[in-house]
Design an enzyme around this catalytic site. Structure first.
Site, PDB file in Angstrom:
ATOM      1  N   ARG A  29      24.140  43.180  29.282  1.00 20.71           N
ATOM      2  CA  ARG A  29      23.493  44.050  28.289  1.00 20.71           C
ATOM      3  C   ARG A  29      24.538  44.907  27.584  1.00 20.71           C
ATOM      4  O   ARG A  29      25.473  45.405  28.220  1.00 20.71           O
ATOM      5  CB  ARG A  29      22.430  44.929  28.961  1.00 20.71           C
ATOM      6  CG  ARG A  29      21.291  44.096  29.521  1.00 20.71           C
ATOM      7  CD  ARG A  29      20.022  44.865  29.776  1.00 20.71           C
ATOM      8  NE  ARG A  29      19.071  43.987  30.488  1.00 20.71           N
ATOM      9  CZ  ARG A  29      18.248  43.121  29.882  1.00 20.71           C
ATOM     10  NH1 ARG A  29      18.220  43.043  28.568  1.00 20.71           N
ATOM     11  NH2 ARG A  29      17.442  42.338  30.592  1.00 20.71           N
ATOM     12  N   ASP A  30      24.345  45.031  26.258  1.00 21.97           N
ATOM     13  CA  ASP A  30      25.258  45.858  25.464  1.00 21.97           C
ATOM     14  C   ASP A  30      25.139  47.317  25.920  1.00 21.97           C
ATOM     15  O   ASP A  30      24.044  47.819  26.143  1.00 21.97           O
ATOM     16  CB  ASP A  30      24.927  45.727  23.966  1.00 21.97           C
ATOM     17  CG  ASP A  30      26.066  46.211  23.088  1.00 21.97           C
ATOM     18  OD1 ASP A  30      26.693  45.375  22.416  1.00 21.97           O
ATOM     19  OD2 ASP A  30      26.324  47.435  23.070  1.00 21.97           O
ATOM     20  N   ILE A  31      26.281  47.978  26.014  1.00 20.23           N
ATOM     21  CA  ILE A  31      26.310  49.370  26.486  1.00 20.23           C
ATOM     22  C   ILE A  31      25.693  50.325  25.459  1.00 20.23           C
ATOM     23  O   ILE A  31      25.267  51.428  25.802  1.00 20.23           O
ATOM     24  CB  ILE A  31      27.780  49.761  26.810  1.00 20.23           C
ATOM     25  CG1 ILE A  31      27.836  50.926  27.792  1.00 20.23           C
ATOM     26  CG2 ILE A  31      28.583  50.058  25.547  1.00 20.23           C
ATOM     27  CD1 ILE A  31      29.217  51.154  28.381  1.00 20.23           C
ATOM     28  N   ASN A  87      30.128  38.687  14.957  1.00 24.91           N
ATOM     29  CA  ASN A  87      31.046  39.371  14.051  1.00 24.91           C
ATOM     30  C   ASN A  87      32.433  38.741  14.196  1.00 24.91           C
ATOM     31  O   ASN A  87      32.863  38.422  15.301  1.00 24.91           O
ATOM     32  CB  ASN A  87      31.096  40.867  14.371  1.00 24.91           C
ATOM     33  CG  ASN A  87      29.795  41.568  14.039  1.00 24.91           C
ATOM     34  OD1 ASN A  87      29.149  41.233  13.054  1.00 24.91           O
ATOM     35  ND2 ASN A  87      29.392  42.516  14.861  1.00 24.91           N
ATOM     36  N   VAL A  96      35.412  44.263  19.521  1.00 25.98           N
ATOM     37  CA  VAL A  96      35.981  43.694  20.748  1.00 25.98           C
ATOM     38  C   VAL A  96      36.448  42.279  20.410  1.00 25.98           C
ATOM     39  O   VAL A  96      35.635  41.416  20.040  1.00 25.98           O
ATOM     40  CB  VAL A  96      34.954  43.674  21.900  1.00 25.98           C
ATOM     41  CG1 VAL A  96      35.568  43.026  23.137  1.00 25.98           C
ATOM     42  CG2 VAL A  96      34.486  45.094  22.226  1.00 25.98           C
ATOM     43  N   HIS A 100      32.026  36.731  21.063  1.00 25.13           N
ATOM     44  CA  HIS A 100      30.749  37.001  21.737  1.00 25.13           C
ATOM     45  C   HIS A 100      29.607  36.849  20.752  1.00 25.13           C
ATOM     46  O   HIS A 100      29.749  37.087  19.555  1.00 25.13           O
ATOM     47  CB  HIS A 100      30.737  38.402  22.370  1.00 25.13           C
ATOM     48  CG  HIS A 100      31.109  39.495  21.419  1.00 25.13           C
ATOM     49  ND1 HIS A 100      32.414  39.781  21.098  1.00 25.13           N
ATOM     50  CD2 HIS A 100      30.355  40.372  20.713  1.00 25.13           C
ATOM     51  CE1 HIS A 100      32.449  40.792  20.245  1.00 25.13           C
ATOM     52  NE2 HIS A 100      31.198  41.164  19.979  1.00 25.13           N
ATOM     53  N   HIS A 102      25.890  38.242  19.908  1.00 27.63           N
ATOM     54  CA  HIS A 102      24.892  39.286  20.148  1.00 27.63           C
ATOM     55  C   HIS A 102      23.517  38.620  20.098  1.00 27.63           C
ATOM     56  O   HIS A 102      23.200  37.939  19.106  1.00 27.63           O
ATOM     57  CB  HIS A 102      24.910  40.344  19.040  1.00 27.63           C
ATOM     58  CG  HIS A 102      26.157  41.170  18.960  1.00 27.63           C
ATOM     59  ND1 HIS A 102      26.217  42.476  19.399  1.00 27.63           N
ATOM     60  CD2 HIS A 102      27.388  40.902  18.461  1.00 27.63           C
ATOM     61  CE1 HIS A 102      27.419  42.972  19.173  1.00 27.63           C
ATOM     62  NE2 HIS A 102      28.153  42.037  18.594  1.00 27.63           N
TER      63      HIS A 102
HETATM   64  P1  AMP Z   1      31.370  43.747  18.055  1.00 28.27           P
HETATM   65  O1  AMP Z   1      31.321  45.047  17.291  1.00 28.27           O
HETATM   66  O2  AMP Z   1      30.653  42.612  17.408  1.00 28.27           O
HETATM   67  O3  AMP Z   1      32.807  43.406  18.434  1.00 28.27           O
HETATM   68  O4  AMP Z   1      30.572  44.012  19.396  1.00 28.27           O
HETATM   69  C1  AMP Z   1      31.127  44.622  20.512  1.00 28.27           C
HETATM   70  C2  AMP Z   1      29.982  45.164  21.329  1.00 28.27           C
HETATM   71  O5  AMP Z   1      30.459  45.415  22.644  1.00 28.27           O
HETATM   72  C3  AMP Z   1      29.405  46.481  20.799  1.00 28.27           C
HETATM   73  O6  AMP Z   1      28.032  46.295  20.477  1.00 28.27           O
HETATM   74  C4  AMP Z   1      29.606  47.447  21.969  1.00 28.27           C
HETATM   75  O7  AMP Z   1      28.525  48.339  22.122  1.00 28.27           O
HETATM   76  C5  AMP Z   1      29.746  46.501  23.151  1.00 28.27           C
HETATM   77  N1  AMP Z   1      30.500  47.005  24.293  1.00 28.27           N
HETATM   78  C6  AMP Z   1      31.716  47.593  24.265  1.00 28.27           C
HETATM   79  N2  AMP Z   1      32.100  47.903  25.523  1.00 28.27           N
HETATM   80  C7  AMP Z   1      31.109  47.487  26.352  1.00 28.27           C
HETATM   81  C8  AMP Z   1      30.903  47.522  27.758  1.00 28.27           C
HETATM   82  N3  AMP Z   1      31.813  48.061  28.584  1.00 28.27           N
HETATM   83  N4  AMP Z   1      29.775  47.007  28.269  1.00 28.27           N
HETATM   84  C9  AMP Z   1      28.837  46.463  27.448  1.00 28.27           C
HETATM   85  N5  AMP Z   1      28.974  46.401  26.106  1.00 28.27           N
HETATM   86  C10 AMP Z   1      30.084  46.900  25.560  1.00 28.27           C
END
Ligand code: AMP
Length: 113
Positions: A29-31, A87, A96, A100, A102
């Site tokens: 799950r997204d944080i 993205n 990140v 990945h 979403h």
């Molecule tokens: P993006 O902006 O497409 O690179 O998505 C990166 C996603 O990773 C964002 O929606 C963040 O909220 C999520 N994220 C970053 N760190 C963590 C974490 N430690 N655990 C879960 N989700 C994370």
């Protein structure tokens, strides 16, 4: 990649709310969720972004979508519909740099822009 946050999550070095794991993929799950269901589906292999994937990665990336479909059913959002977002690069909003998917759903999503 030793400094990649998602590699650390996959290894279990950083806590996460995992919802799926197999030899190829981890999903958690997204944080910072932006929808009632907001799951990240991540290949266990480090690939920076779609822009860095190679032809040999196609089955792996395809598997992300199969897992997304299964998780959507598990979350009860298949019928209502859901959005899959990848993205790619800074201007897209990628933060990140480990590829990945979403999985977003559980509410009516607005048009993308
Ligand atoms: P993006 O902006 O497409 O690179 O998505 C990166 C996603 O990773 C964002 O929606 C963040 O909220 C999520 N994220 C970053 N760190 C963590 C974490 N430690 N655990 C879960 N989700 C994370």
């Amino acid at each position: 990649m030793s400094d990649c946050i998602f590699c650390k999550i996959i290894k279990g070095d950083i806590p996460s709310t995992n919802v799926y794991k197999d030899e190829q993929v981890t999903a958690f799950r997204d944080i910072n969720p932006v929808a009632p269901t907001h799951i990240l589906i991540v290949p266990n292999k480090h690939i920076d972004s779609v822009d860095m994937m190679i032809v040999d990665d196609e089955p792996l990336i395809g598997h992300l979508f199969t897992v997304a479909k299964q998780l959507a059913a598990q979350e009860g959002i298949s019928e209502g519909g859901y959005r899959l977002v990848v993205n790619t690069g800074v201007e897209s909003g990628q933060t990140v740099f480990h590829i990945h998917l979403h999985l977003l759903g559980g509410r009516k999503l607005t048009k993308m822009g």
